[in-house]
Design a protein around this motif. Structure first.
Motif, PDB file in Angstrom:
ATOM      1  N   GLN A   9       0.828  -1.208   0.000  1.00 35.14           N
ATOM      2  CA  GLN A   9       0.000   0.000   0.000  1.00 35.14           C
ATOM      3  C   GLN A   9       0.861   1.255   0.000  1.00 35.14           C
ATOM      4  OE1 GLN A   9      -2.512  -0.535   3.432  1.00 35.14           O
ATOM      5  NE2 GLN A   9      -4.008  -1.780   2.323  1.00 35.14           N
ATOM      6  N   ARG A  10       1.954   1.203   0.755  1.00 34.45           N
ATOM      7  CA  ARG A  10       2.847   2.364   0.791  1.00 34.45           C
ATOM      8  C   ARG A  10       3.532   2.567  -0.550  1.00 34.45           C
ATOM      9  NH1 ARG A  10       7.752   3.627   5.109  1.00 34.45           N
ATOM     10  NH2 ARG A  10       8.091   5.800   4.413  1.00 34.45           N
ATOM     11  N   ILE A  11       3.955   1.489  -1.181  1.00 39.54           N
ATOM     12  CA  ILE A  11       4.568   1.603  -2.507  1.00 39.54           C
ATOM     13  C   ILE A  11       3.580   2.223  -3.490  1.00 39.54           C
ATOM     14  CG2 ILE A  11       5.419   0.278  -4.489  1.00 39.54           C
ATOM     15  CD1 ILE A  11       6.663  -1.689  -2.497  1.00 39.54           C
ATOM     16  N   LYS A  12       2.335   1.788  -3.427  1.00 40.79           N
ATOM     17  CA  LYS A  12       1.310   2.336  -4.315  1.00 40.79           C
ATOM     18  C   LYS A  12       1.102   3.819  -4.077  1.00 40.79           C
ATOM     19  CE  LYS A  12      -3.501   1.659  -5.734  1.00 40.79           C
ATOM     20  NZ  LYS A  12      -4.745   0.883  -5.499  1.00 40.79           N
ATOM     21  N   SER A  13       1.069   4.235  -2.810  1.00 37.16           N
ATOM     22  CA  SER A  13       0.868   5.656  -2.504  1.00 37.16           C
ATOM     23  C   SER A  13       2.048   6.504  -2.957  1.00 37.16           C
ATOM     24  CB  SER A  13       0.634   5.844  -1.002  1.00 37.16           C
ATOM     25  OG  SER A  13       1.789   5.484  -0.256  1.00 37.16           O
TER      26      SER A  13
END
Length: 286
Positions: A9-13
């Protein structure tokens, strides 16, 4: 320790932020090119109007105009040019620190701001602002310079201020700019050398007379200086934003690489743990 799902999720953000910063960099670069062209196009006009003012002042024995009048300095005004938006690196910070150093600890100082960031900065520090101009920091028009010049002229001719200074950012290149302070009022006669005056006087014949021309020329000269400063500030803002968004895009790529490596380590550790559990269970069944 963060789970693999949280890291994904952090990579996506971070990737979403990277798309935004990359787009902002491209927009700033396109606007910077136009701002540089407009700043370069205004230079010949500014130089010609300076020569005309030299000619007119040199052709009058005692040139008189309210904006040429020099008085004892008691009240000083500062017009501070900042940006309407953030995300421009150290652009706003540098110019506002420069302005604060000019006014801090001084009595009889009046402040006007050009740009939302300047208004917010001085309001938070409990300074009383005379005038505020907003909404055109990236794309100034000549009409904006006229409004600012009108405010300056009104303050000076009414006796509210005996000196008016403009604090803005001088543009040199997209990565090089510096805050400067320029005195605009009283208008200093550029006719400093008699030789320059005599040369300019051979170029023009004025109709109406020089005295009448001076009444129109001095305000226009002030407007031209302000407009040139606004164009310099706009180019500096856009150059700083382009550089800042470029750095943000590069940093986000590094963060994505680090997060991806961390995610792979966690995933590999999970796979190793599952294999160990399977092997341990098989050994227990023997």
């Amino acid at each position: 320790m963060a789970s693999s799902r949280e890291i994904r999720q952090r990579i996506k953000s971070v990737k979403n932020i990277q798309h935004i910063t990359k787009a902002m960099k491209m927009v700033a670069a396109a606007r910077l090119r136009r701002a540089q062209e407009r700043a370069a196009a205004s230079k010949p006009f500014a130089e010609k109007i300076r020569q005309m003012l030299v000619n007119v002042v040199g052709g009058i024995q005692e040139a008189k105009h309210p904006l040429l009048e020099v008085r004892d300095i008691q009240n000083v005004a500062y017009f501070v040019v900042s940006a309407d938006k953030g995300l421009a690196g150290a652009y706003n910070s540098n110019i506002l620190k420069k302005a604060l150093a000019e006014v801090e600890g001084r009595d009889n100082v009046r402040i006007s701001t050009i740009g939302r960031k300047g208004r917010e900065y001085f309001t938070r520090r409990h300074y009383t602002l005379d005038d505020t101009f907003e909404g055109f920091s990236e794309r100034p028009e000549y009409s904006d310079a006229m409004a600012i010049a009108k405010s300056m002229a009104k303050k000076y001719t009414s006796g509210e201020c005996d000196e008016i200074n403009l604090v803005y950012t001088q543009f040199y290149s997209p990565l090089s700019y510096a805050p400067v302070t320029v005195k605009l009022l009283p208008v200093e006669s550029p006719a400093g050398k008699e030789q320059d005056v005599s040369l300019a006087s051979r170029e023009y014949i004025f109709e109406p007379p020089a005295e009448e021309t001076l009444k129109v020329l001095v305000p226009r000269y002030l407007e031209t200086l302000i407009y040139a400063a606004l164009m310099q500030a706009a180019a500096s803002e856009l150059g700083s934003r382009m550089a800042a968004m470029g750095s943000a895009t590069e940093n986000s790529s590094e963060i994505i690489s680090q997060l991806t490596l961390h995610y792979n380590k966690i995933r590999q550790a999970g796979i190793t743990r599952e294999i160990s559990e399977i092997v341990g269970g098989a050994e227990a069944l023997k």
